[in-house]
Design a protein around this motif. Structure first.
Motif, PDB file in Angstrom:
ATOM      1  N   VAL A  51       0.842  -1.196   0.000  1.00 18.17           N
ATOM      2  CA  VAL A  51       0.000   0.000   0.000  1.00 18.17           C
ATOM      3  C   VAL A  51       0.880   1.250   0.000  1.00 18.17           C
ATOM      4  O   VAL A  51       0.624   2.206  -0.715  1.00 18.17           O
ATOM      5  N   LEU A  52       1.936   1.212   0.793  1.00 18.32           N
ATOM      6  CA  LEU A  52       2.848   2.361   0.870  1.00 18.32           C
ATOM      7  C   LEU A  52       4.160   2.038   0.151  1.00 18.32           C
ATOM      8  O   LEU A  52       4.542   0.874   0.028  1.00 18.32           O
ATOM      9  N   PRO A  53       4.865   3.075  -0.327  1.00 14.95           N
ATOM     10  CA  PRO A  53       6.169   2.845  -0.960  1.00 14.95           C
ATOM     11  C   PRO A  53       7.234   2.562   0.093  1.00 14.95           C
ATOM     12  O   PRO A  53       8.115   3.376   0.337  1.00 14.95           O
ATOM     13  N   TYR A  54       7.101   1.409   0.742  1.00 14.66           N
ATOM     14  CA  TYR A  54       8.000   1.079   1.846  1.00 14.66           C
ATOM     15  C   TYR A  54       8.362  -0.395   1.755  1.00 14.66           C
ATOM     16  O   TYR A  54       7.487  -1.258   1.655  1.00 14.66           O
ATOM     17  N   ASP A  55       9.657  -0.686   1.759  1.00 14.64           N
ATOM     18  CA  ASP A  55      10.122  -2.077   1.740  1.00 14.64           C
ATOM     19  C   ASP A  55      10.299  -2.537   3.192  1.00 14.64           C
ATOM     20  O   ASP A  55      11.272  -2.174   3.846  1.00 14.64           O
ATOM     21  N   TYR A  56       9.335  -3.308   3.672  1.00  9.87           N
ATOM     22  CA  TYR A  56       9.365  -3.714   5.084  1.00  9.87           C
ATOM     23  C   TYR A  56      10.475  -4.717   5.373  1.00  9.87           C
ATOM     24  O   TYR A  56      10.857  -4.902   6.518  1.00  9.87           O
ATOM     25  N   TYR A  57      10.947  -5.405   4.358  1.00 13.77           N
ATOM     26  CA  TYR A  57      12.056  -6.340   4.592  1.00 13.77           C
ATOM     27  C   TYR A  57      13.340  -5.571   4.882  1.00 13.77           C
ATOM     28  O   TYR A  57      14.130  -5.953   5.726  1.00 13.77           O
ATOM     29  N   ALA A  58      13.532  -4.502   4.111  1.00 12.93           N
ATOM     30  CA  ALA A  58      14.739  -3.700   4.294  1.00 12.93           C
ATOM     31  C   ALA A  58      14.530  -2.616   5.340  1.00 12.93           C
ATOM     32  O   ALA A  58      15.481  -1.960   5.755  1.00 12.93           O
ATOM     33  N   ASP A  59      13.263  -2.397   5.747  1.00 12.76           N
ATOM     34  CA  ASP A  59      12.909  -1.347   6.701  1.00 12.76           C
ATOM     35  C   ASP A  59      13.325   0.028   6.189  1.00 12.76           C
ATOM     36  O   ASP A  59      13.939   0.814   6.897  1.00 12.76           O
ATOM     37  N   LYS A  60      12.984   0.291   4.922  1.00 10.27           N
ATOM     38  CA  LYS A  60      13.244   1.636   4.391  1.00 10.27           C
ATOM     39  C   LYS A  60      12.322   1.951   3.208  1.00 10.27           C
ATOM     40  O   LYS A  60      11.799   1.040   2.571  1.00 10.27           O
ATOM     41  N   PRO A  61      12.123   3.250   2.931  1.00  8.41           N
ATOM     42  CA  PRO A  61      11.243   3.643   1.820  1.00  8.41           C
ATOM     43  C   PRO A  61      11.740   3.089   0.482  1.00  8.41           C
ATOM     44  O   PRO A  61      12.947   2.864   0.301  1.00  8.41           O
ATOM     45  N   ASN A  62      10.806   2.847  -0.439  1.00  5.88           N
ATOM     46  CA  ASN A  62      11.160   2.317  -1.752  1.00  5.88           C
ATOM     47  C   ASN A  62      10.193   2.909  -2.783  1.00  5.88           C
ATOM     48  O   ASN A  62       8.985   2.658  -2.728  1.00  5.88           O
ATOM     49  N   ASP A  63      10.729   3.691  -3.698  1.00  2.00           N
ATOM     50  CA  ASP A  63       9.895   4.437  -4.644  1.00  2.00           C
ATOM     51  C   ASP A  63       9.411   3.613  -5.830  1.00  2.00           C
ATOM     52  O   ASP A  63       8.797   4.158  -6.745  1.00  2.00           O
ATOM     53  N   THR A  64       9.715   2.313  -5.866  1.00  3.46           N
ATOM     54  CA  THR A  64       9.254   1.507  -7.010  1.00  3.46           C
ATOM     55  C   THR A  64       7.895   0.869  -6.738  1.00  3.46           C
ATOM     56  O   THR A  64       7.395   0.119  -7.572  1.00  3.46           O
ATOM     57  N   MET A  65       7.323   1.084  -5.567  1.00  2.00           N
ATOM     58  CA  MET A  65       6.108   0.363  -5.193  1.00  2.00           C
ATOM     59  C   MET A  65       5.128   1.251  -4.451  1.00  2.00           C
ATOM     60  O   MET A  65       5.475   2.356  -4.025  1.00  2.00           O
ATOM     61  N   GLY A  66       3.910   0.735  -4.289  1.00  2.00           N
ATOM     62  CA  GLY A  66       2.957   1.389  -3.414  1.00  2.00           C
ATOM     63  C   GLY A  66       1.683   1.845  -4.094  1.00  2.00           C
ATOM     64  O   GLY A  66       1.703   2.700  -4.972  1.00  2.00           O
ATOM     65  N   LEU A  67       0.561   1.257  -3.644  1.00  2.00           N
ATOM     66  CA  LEU A  67      -0.743   1.669  -4.171  1.00  2.00           C
ATOM     67  C   LEU A  67      -0.996   3.155  -3.916  1.00  2.00           C
ATOM     68  O   LEU A  67      -1.703   3.804  -4.680  1.00  2.00           O
ATOM     69  N   ALA A  68      -0.401   3.706  -2.844  1.00  2.12           N
ATOM     70  CA  ALA A  68      -0.570   5.139  -2.561  1.00  2.12           C
ATOM     71  C   ALA A  68      -0.044   5.974  -3.727  1.00  2.12           C
ATOM     72  O   ALA A  68      -0.554   7.062  -4.005  1.00  2.12           O
ATOM     73  N   ARG A  69       0.999   5.453  -4.406  1.00  3.00           N
ATOM     74  CA  ARG A  69       1.549   6.156  -5.579  1.00  3.00           C
ATOM     75  C   ARG A  69       0.672   5.907  -6.810  1.00  3.00           C
ATOM     76  O   ARG A  69       0.329   6.836  -7.538  1.00  3.00           O
ATOM     77  N   THR A  70       0.344   4.624  -7.053  1.00  8.82           N
ATOM     78  CA  THR A  70      -0.501   4.289  -8.208  1.00  8.82           C
ATOM     79  C   THR A  70      -1.798   5.088  -8.135  1.00  8.82           C
ATOM     80  O   THR A  70      -2.296   5.588  -9.146  1.00  8.82           O
ATOM     81  N   ALA A  71      -2.324   5.180  -6.889  1.00  7.43           N
ATOM     82  CA  ALA A  71      -3.599   5.880  -6.695  1.00  7.43           C
ATOM     83  C   ALA A  71      -3.484   7.346  -7.078  1.00  7.43           C
ATOM     84  O   ALA A  71      -4.424   7.931  -7.610  1.00  7.43           O
ATOM     85  N   SER A  72      -2.317   7.924  -6.837  1.00 12.69           N
ATOM     86  CA  SER A  72      -2.222   9.358  -7.113  1.00 12.69           C
ATOM     87  C   SER A  72      -2.093   9.641  -8.604  1.00 12.69           C
ATOM     88  O   SER A  72      -2.246  10.786  -9.020  1.00 12.69           O
ATOM     89  N   ILE A  73      -1.849   8.611  -9.418  1.00 15.50           N
ATOM     90  CA  ILE A  73      -1.909   8.879 -10.871  1.00 15.50           C
ATOM     91  C   ILE A  73      -3.324   8.657 -11.414  1.00 15.50           C
ATOM     92  O   ILE A  73      -3.633   9.060 -12.532  1.00 15.50           O
ATOM     93  N   ILE A  74      -4.197   8.042 -10.605  1.00 11.51           N
ATOM     94  CA  ILE A  74      -5.572   7.805 -11.067  1.00 11.51           C
ATOM     95  C   ILE A  74      -6.265   9.123 -11.407  1.00 11.51           C
ATOM     96  O   ILE A  74      -6.936   9.235 -12.427  1.00 11.51           O
ATOM     97  N   ASP A  75      -6.088  10.113 -10.541  1.00 11.39           N
ATOM     98  CA  ASP A  75      -6.741  11.407 -10.755  1.00 11.39           C
ATOM     99  C   ASP A  75      -6.427  11.976 -12.128  1.00 11.39           C
ATOM    100  O   ASP A  75      -7.314  12.414 -12.844  1.00 11.39           O
ATOM    101  N   GLY A  76      -5.143  11.940 -12.478  1.00 12.59           N
ATOM    102  CA  GLY A  76      -4.724  12.429 -13.788  1.00 12.59           C
ATOM    103  C   GLY A  76      -5.329  11.591 -14.902  1.00 12.59           C
ATOM    104  O   GLY A  76      -5.780  12.116 -15.922  1.00 12.59           O
ATOM    105  N   PHE A  77      -5.348  10.277 -14.699  1.00  7.21           N
ATOM    106  CA  PHE A  77      -5.909   9.382 -15.720  1.00  7.21           C
ATOM    107  C   PHE A  77      -7.394   9.645 -15.923  1.00  7.21           C
ATOM    108  O   PHE A  77      -7.915   9.536 -17.020  1.00  7.21           O
ATOM    109  N   ARG A  78      -8.076   9.983 -14.820  1.00  8.66           N
ATOM    110  CA  ARG A  78      -9.519  10.252 -14.949  1.00  8.66           C
ATOM    111  C   ARG A  78      -9.744  11.533 -15.757  1.00  8.66           C
ATOM    112  O   ARG A  78     -10.717  11.645 -16.487  1.00  8.66           O
ATOM    113  N   LYS A  79      -8.791  12.475 -15.650  1.00  2.00           N
ATOM    114  CA  LYS A  79      -8.940  13.729 -16.397  1.00  2.00           C
ATOM    115  C   LYS A  79      -8.653  13.540 -17.883  1.00  2.00           C
ATOM    116  O   LYS A  79      -9.089  14.335 -18.709  1.00  2.00           O
TER     117      LYS A  79
END
Ligand code: MN
Ligand code: MG
Length: 657
Positions: A51-79
């Motif tokens: 859900v979040l751009p966070y790699d829990y195995y490494a215990d650090k943020p990871n910008d390659t993942m996360g529904l929170a990110r995918t979700a934020s492109i939905i708005d643009g796609f809807r437009k």
């Protein structure tokens, strides 16, 4: 991948600008006539609780993942499109420590909300289906998770009980096979119409093997294509204008019964207008060149638009349909598809996020995120010996040993009811963190005592999945000959020769556990680092034994490994996908976590099943991390001493052969 099949994105017309941002209107929205409408359907797939751009195995943020990110492109796609819908293609509730925390620690009581569903409910999904991983924690867990979803979940090929009906339409299904949504769409002139959009779902039939303990006796599965051929006509009879397949199944051009990756042939079923694919964690269009029936540029399967949106929220899959009124119904007259990523890479291959988190999604899992952080940082078991990789290239080593212990444990259980149950199970594993270009700190180093989930990333760096192959004793030897290419040829009687061939990556130095062997460094390497034969007559592998006796070259062995190696990665002699007998759905990392939880206390001490052939009066040098010193006395099967410092902060060691 950013391929847009029929029209490049550059040709999109600039539409109305909202809040200063230029919205690139999709050409279908621009060109739709009075009797036509542009309908965009968006896919998330294989979210796996990312859900979040966070790699829990490494215990650090990871910008390659996360529904929170995918979700934020939905708005643009809807437009970009006049009319949009959103679907999820399955594998949502398992696959990272947040999913494990819910399943193993917090639990799901009736009425509990699962964080991934809480997140998805904020986004307005129209429909979802189930993936194979939905069954990992059992059916009652799945039912409780799904009860929270604010959208329908469909699957047509999961049947209650122990038998399929004679006719698929008489199957007693576990889920609704499909839904037909009355979607209000605006046409090119702005007039509104009702379009009946049907969504039908499919899961790989192999869940009966992968999750047999949860499923056998409760449900059975039916072939995906056979199921579709039966139900799609009924959807048309019920007035579906457009039929969309939610296929938690990948793309494969080799047809077989009960196909795992059946989306290509599913697309060939009459009446299906568009196919959302998944399961393989790949990207389409873009990732499937050279398959018959697959247009990898246009994004079509059997001529029908299709997409696969990566995994962990890495991409949003888009299928754009230009639909046209046809009497009382609507039909597709043009289509494009595209998988759009949430990040790009710069010139140095560094990940650059394209979007930030959507606050609604982030807020939906805030408390569960904190709980998951506590979970990954707390012990899940104990190790009776330290786990380190400082000597992994010169001696049998605990960081490799533990991976093999877990792989053998897992594969033995998976094959116990199969035709391979009586074969010996070996395991191949390589050190991933072994200095080199990673630098003198780049080693696995977990002290004895409590082991937390976050330590497992240190043991297994890559999100590989487990595979097993069946090969002969002769092929086991060739596998090891290839591995032994990491060493330079050593001359007898000479001192301080460099041991490691630095062109040979450590991840291709597979140690095979379950057999014993010696490596004869006086021989030249049989294979190059690329897997080409360098010296056909060379034999570095000596005294190869199984069960204390010389290995029978004709005997069969199961070898547990990962998808990279089993699929031909590293070009090991004869090791490619035709040898695979188990394509397990679980990552090697998850298997290690489960092994530690299952055992309580692990003993990863190396069993010294391999070492070097003695060479009188001969020494070699190799470099490792400075912290290696404290473990030197534990290294078995090799005489080792400190020999000063190497370059770039490395420590130098001498081995007397
Ligand atoms: Mn998946
Ligand atoms: Mg060993």
């Amino acid at each position: 991948m950013n391929a847009s099949p029929f029209l490049s994105r550059r040709s999109f017309l600039a539409g109305s600008a909202a809040a200063g941002a230029i919205v690139m209107l999709h050409p279908f929205s621009a060109r739709a006539q009075a009797n036509q409408a542009h309908l965009r359907i968006m896919e998330t797939t294989d979210i796996h609780v990312a859900v979040l751009p966070y790699d829990y195995y490494a215990d650090k943020p990871n910008d390659t993942m996360g529904l929170a990110r995918t979700a934020s492109i939905i708005d643009g796609f809807r437009k970009e499109a006049t009319n949009t819908m959103l679907i999820d293609n399955g594998d949502y509730l398992q696959g990272n420590p947040m999913g494990d925390w819910i399943a193993y620690e917090r639990g799901m009581k009736d009425g509990d909300m699962h964080p991934v569903i809480a997140a998805m409910n904020t986004l307005g999904y129209d429909c979802g289906t189930v993936g194979n991983h939905e069954f990992n924690y059992g059916l009652s867990f799945l039912d409780k998770v799904n009860a929270g979803a604010s959208y329908p979940i469909v699957c047509a090929n999961l049947v209650k009980g122990t038998q399929l009906a004679a006719n698929p339409r008489d199957d007693k299904l576990y889920f609704k096979p499909y839904v037909i949504v009355d979607k209000t769409v605006a046409d090119g002139a702005g007039a509104e119409h009702k379009v009946r959009v049907g969504f039908i779902g499919f899961v790989p039939p192999q869940i009966m093997i992968w999750d047999s303990k949860n499923l056998v006796g409760n449900v059975v599965t039916r072939d995906i294509v056979e199921t579709a051929a039966a139900w799609v006509p009924q959807m048309k009879e019920e007035g579906a204008d457009i039929v969309v397949a939610l296929s938690h199944s990948g793309i494969d051009a080799k047809k077989s019964d009960l196909m795992e990756n059946a989306s290509l042939f599913l697309a060939g079923v009459e009446g299906i207008d568009a196919v959302f694919t998944g399961h393989q964690h790949l990207v389409f269009p873009g990732g499937f060149a050279g398959l018959e029936g697959v247009d990898n540029d246009k994004g079509t399967l059997m001529g029908k638009p299709a997409v696969q949106g990566g995994f962990w929220g890495s991409h949003m899959g888009l299928i754009d349909l230009l639909i046209q009124r046809d009497g009382n119904s609507w039909k597709v007259v043009d289509a494009t598809s595209e998988a759009r990523p949430i990040y790009t890479r710069d010139a140095d291959r560094k990940v650059v996020p394209s979007v930030q988190n959507l606050a609604a999604v982030e807020n939906a899992v805030k408390a569960d995120h904190e709980s998951t952080l506590a979970y990954i940082r707390a012990p899940v078991g104990n190790t009776s010996a330290p786990l380190y990789s400082y000597f992994a290239l010169v001696a049998d080593d605990p960081s490799v040993q533990i991976v093999s212990q877990a792989q053998i444990w897992y594969i033995k259980d998976l094959i116990k009811d199969t035709q391979w149950k009586d074969l010996p199970v070996l395991s191949a594993a390589a050190p991933f963190k072994a200095g080199g270009r990673g630098g003198p700190e780049y080693y696995t180093d977990v002290p004895a005592g409590a082991v937390a989930i976050k330590n497992v990333a240190d043991l297994y760096l890559y999100p590989n999945t487990v595979r097993a192959v069946v090969i002969t004793g002769a092929q086991v030897k060739e596998w090891l000959e290839m591995s032994a290419g990491i060493f330079n040829k050593v001359e007898a009687g000479k001192a301080d020769q460099p041991l490691i061939n630095l062109d040979f990556p450590s991840y291709n130095f597979d140690v095979i556990d379950g057999v014993t062997y010696k490596i004869d460094l006086s021989q030249p390497a049989k294979y190059t680092s690329k897997g080409e034969v360098a010296d056909a007559g060379a034999n570095r592998i000596a005294d190869l034994m199984y069960d204390g006796k010389p290995i029978d070259p004709a005997a069969k062995f199961v070898v547990a490994t990962n998808n990279y190696r089993a699929g031909g990665g590293g070009n090991f002699p004869d090791i490619k996908s035709d040898k695979i007998i188990v394509e397990a759905p679980d990552t090697n990392r998850d298997v290690i976590v489960r092994f530690i939880v299952d055992q309580g206390t692990i003993n990863p001490s190396a069993d010294a099943n391999w070492n070097f052939v003695p060479m009188a009066g001969t020494t070699v040098l190799f470099e490792t991390g400075q912290k290696a010193e404290q473990f030197m006395a534990d290294v078995k099967g090799v005489k080792i001493e400190r020999a000063g410092d190497g370059e770039g902060g490395f420590a130098r060691y001498r081995i007397t052969l």
